[in-house]
Design a protein around this motif. Structure first.
Motif, mmCIF file in Angstrom:
data_model
loop_
_atom_site.group_PDB
_atom_site.id
_atom_site.type_symbol
_atom_site.label_atom_id
_atom_site.label_comp_id
_atom_site.label_asym_id
_atom_site.label_seq_id
_atom_site.Cartn_x
_atom_site.Cartn_y
_atom_site.Cartn_z
ATOM 1 N N LEU A 1 0.802 -1.217 0.000
ATOM 2 C CA LEU A 1 0.000 0.000 0.000
ATOM 3 C C LEU A 1 0.842 1.277 0.000
ATOM 4 C CD1 LEU A 1 -2.896 -0.902 2.479
ATOM 5 C CD2 LEU A 1 -3.080 -0.540 0.016
ATOM 6 N N LYS A 2 2.171 1.099 0.083
ATOM 7 C CA LYS A 2 3.109 2.233 0.082
ATOM 8 C C LYS A 2 2.825 3.211 1.220
ATOM 9 C CE LYS A 2 3.759 1.866 -4.933
ATOM 10 N NZ LYS A 2 4.903 0.941 -4.783
ATOM 11 N N ILE A 3 2.620 2.667 2.409
ATOM 12 C CA ILE A 3 2.429 3.493 3.606
ATOM 13 C C ILE A 3 3.771 4.139 3.971
ATOM 14 C CG2 ILE A 3 1.783 3.460 6.039
ATOM 15 C CD1 ILE A 3 -0.539 2.847 4.158
ATOM 16 N N PRO A 4 3.824 5.437 4.214
ATOM 17 C CA PRO A 4 5.113 6.093 4.492
ATOM 18 C C PRO A 4 5.755 5.749 5.831
ATOM 19 C CG PRO A 4 3.513 7.660 3.638
ATOM 20 C CD PRO A 4 2.750 6.416 3.981
ATOM 21 N N ALA A 5 4.930 5.453 6.861
ATOM 22 C CA ALA A 5 5.495 5.218 8.191
ATOM 23 C C ALA A 5 4.660 4.200 8.951
ATOM 24 C CB ALA A 5 5.578 6.527 8.983
ATOM 25 N N VAL A 6 5.301 3.536 9.909
ATOM 26 C CA VAL A 6 4.612 2.556 10.734
ATOM 27 C C VAL A 6 5.040 2.751 12.187
ATOM 28 C CG1 VAL A 6 6.395 0.793 10.344
ATOM 29 C CG2 VAL A 6 4.104 0.091 11.066
ATOM 30 N N LYS A 7 4.092 2.597 13.089
ATOM 31 C CA LYS A 7 4.374 2.664 14.525
ATOM 32 C C LYS A 7 4.039 1.291 15.107
ATOM 33 C CE LYS A 7 3.410 6.386 16.946
ATOM 34 N NZ LYS A 7 2.656 7.431 17.703
ATOM 35 N N LEU A 8 5.061 0.595 15.592
ATOM 36 C CA LEU A 8 4.897 -0.762 16.105
ATOM 37 C C LEU A 8 4.695 -0.745 17.609
ATOM 38 C CD1 LEU A 8 7.760 -2.381 14.025
ATOM 39 C CD2 LEU A 8 5.307 -2.567 13.595
ATOM 40 N N HIS A 9 3.857 -1.644 18.070
ATOM 41 C CA HIS A 9 3.560 -1.752 19.498
ATOM 42 C C HIS A 9 3.724 -3.200 19.949
ATOM 43 C CE1 HIS A 9 1.561 2.253 19.597
ATOM 44 N NE2 HIS A 9 1.221 1.933 18.363
ATOM 45 N N SER A 10 4.362 -3.386 21.076
ATOM 46 C CA SER A 10 4.278 -4.663 21.779
ATOM 47 C C SER A 10 3.011 -4.598 22.628
ATOM 48 C CB SER A 10 5.515 -4.864 22.659
ATOM 49 O OG SER A 10 5.803 -3.674 23.390
ATOM 50 N N LEU A 11 2.289 -5.702 22.685
ATOM 51 C CA LEU A 11 1.009 -5.695 23.396
ATOM 52 C C LEU A 11 1.208 -5.365 24.877
ATOM 53 C CD1 LEU A 11 -2.068 -6.288 23.323
ATOM 54 C CD2 LEU A 11 -1.493 -8.646 23.973
ATOM 55 N N TYR A 12 0.533 -4.319 25.330
ATOM 56 C CA TYR A 12 0.458 -4.067 26.764
ATOM 57 C C TYR A 12 -0.968 -4.344 27.212
ATOM 58 C CZ TYR A 12 -1.600 0.522 25.638
ATOM 59 O OH TYR A 12 -2.399 1.531 25.163
ATOM 60 N N ILE A 13 -1.126 -4.599 28.486
ATOM 61 C CA ILE A 13 -2.457 -4.872 29.032
ATOM 62 C C ILE A 13 -2.796 -3.770 30.017
ATOM 63 C CG2 ILE A 13 -3.878 -6.502 30.342
ATOM 64 C CD1 ILE A 13 -2.139 -8.742 29.196
ATOM 65 N N ALA A 14 -3.673 -2.881 29.584
ATOM 66 C CA ALA A 14 -4.046 -1.738 30.410
ATOM 67 C C ALA A 14 -5.035 -2.165 31.493
ATOM 68 C CB ALA A 14 -4.666 -0.650 29.542
#
Length: 313
Positions: A207-220
């Motif tokens: 999809l040619k997305i310019p940026a990605v923000k990765l998250h490790s799963l947290y449990i709120a």
């Protein structure tokens, strides 16, 4: 780009020729996934995910001026991004949305507005309003979209309230206006496997997305996921498994996509679980060490698009 991956800080320096800082802003807004008694996504607590944002009360201008004063003093910063972070910031009447965005754009040294929202809350009239503001104030626009995973079974189990089609639709609409897009992805949601991490990287690259923000799963705390966790209904993968998924994700990700974040950050008092009790910067060191030991780098496996099966004929 570094030898390992294309960092978001490099991306911003390339775009604005110097270091740029994000200033989180809170608006009096909620999420459409919380309507009619719905608790929203199972991983989302009542306060949403804007743990870095101030509680709403001050105006947009007041929040930005206060945030700027702190960052300017500490880092001698000169350029800033007004980051509408928490909940779904396009889930507002259009007139209110335009007012808030205009107020942010009018603050000195704001070079970009970043709007965090959901794929099912993107519409052309809102994007047109942002385009007008962008042209009037000569500032950039980034839309931060929560994808989380390409596994549509997991999206349903997490009660996301949208699937892949809504994400694709949102991307196509945003790209018409030439805005930047940052996709949010959680690499270790319950039900996902390594193959989902790889496919998420391939999906965003296609999809040619310019940026990605990765998250490790947290449990709120006070989230439905927290109840499941305490009842033993779900388990979090090991730190080693997450790092393995992260390495594979980066290898399959287009080298043109900037990586804004690798691990989640949440105050300890707000979480029942986060990052296996390890600080995010130590996890980053472990990740980069694993990348170097494996001879990995962003885009190492990026050879699956553009009619890959025709090569060699």
């Amino acid at each position: 780009m570094t030898d390992l991956y294309y960092s978001y800080s490099e991306y911003l320096k390339k775009k604005y020729l110097e270091k740029v800082y994000k200033l989180p802003i809170s608006l009096p807004v909620t999420c459409p996934n919380r309507k009619h008694g719905n608790r929203g996504c199972v991983f989302c607590a009542e306060q949403g995910t804007g743990f870095e944002s101030a509680s709403f009360g001050a105006s947009v201008q007041e929040q930005l001026i206060a945030g700027k004063a702190l960052i300017e003093k500490k880092y001698h910063a000169r350029k800033f991004i007004a980051y509408f972070q928490n909940y779904t910031n396009t889930y507002l009447p259009l007139a209110d949305f335009k007012t808030y965005m205009t107020e942010a754009a009018a603050v000195d040294n704001i070079v970009e507005i970043a709007v965090s929202t959901r794929p099912d809350c993107i519409r052309d009239d809102y994007l047109k309003a942002l385009k007008e503001i962008s042209e009037k104030f000569s500032i950039g626009i980034t839309i931060e979209l929560g994808l989380q995973t390409v596994n549509y079974h997991t999206l349903s189990n997490m009660n996301r309230g949208h699937g892949l089609s809504e994400f694709i639709d949102a991307v196509l609409h945003i790209q018409k206006f030439t805005f930047e897009i940052c996709a949010h992805v959680i690499l270790n949601l319950p039900g996902d496997a390594l193959t989902d991490s790889i496919e998420s990287a391939k999906f965003l690259s296609a999809l040619k997305i310019p940026a990605v923000k990765l998250h490790s799963l947290y449990i709120a705390k006070n989230s439905l996921l927290c109840e499941w966790y305490k009842d033993g209904k779900i388990a979090v993968c090991s730190k080693e498994e997450y790092l393995n998924r992260l390495v594979h994700f980066i290898e399959y990700l287009s080298p043109e996509i900037a990586v804004e974040r690798l691990f989640s950050r949440i105050p300890e008092e707000s979480s029942a679980f986060c990052n296996w009790g390890v600080s995010w910067w130590k996890l980053k060191d472990e990740f980069e060490k694993m990348m170097m030991e494996r001879g990995s780098f962003q885009g190492k496996e990026f050879h699956y698009l553009n009619g890959a099966a025709l090569r060699g004929l």
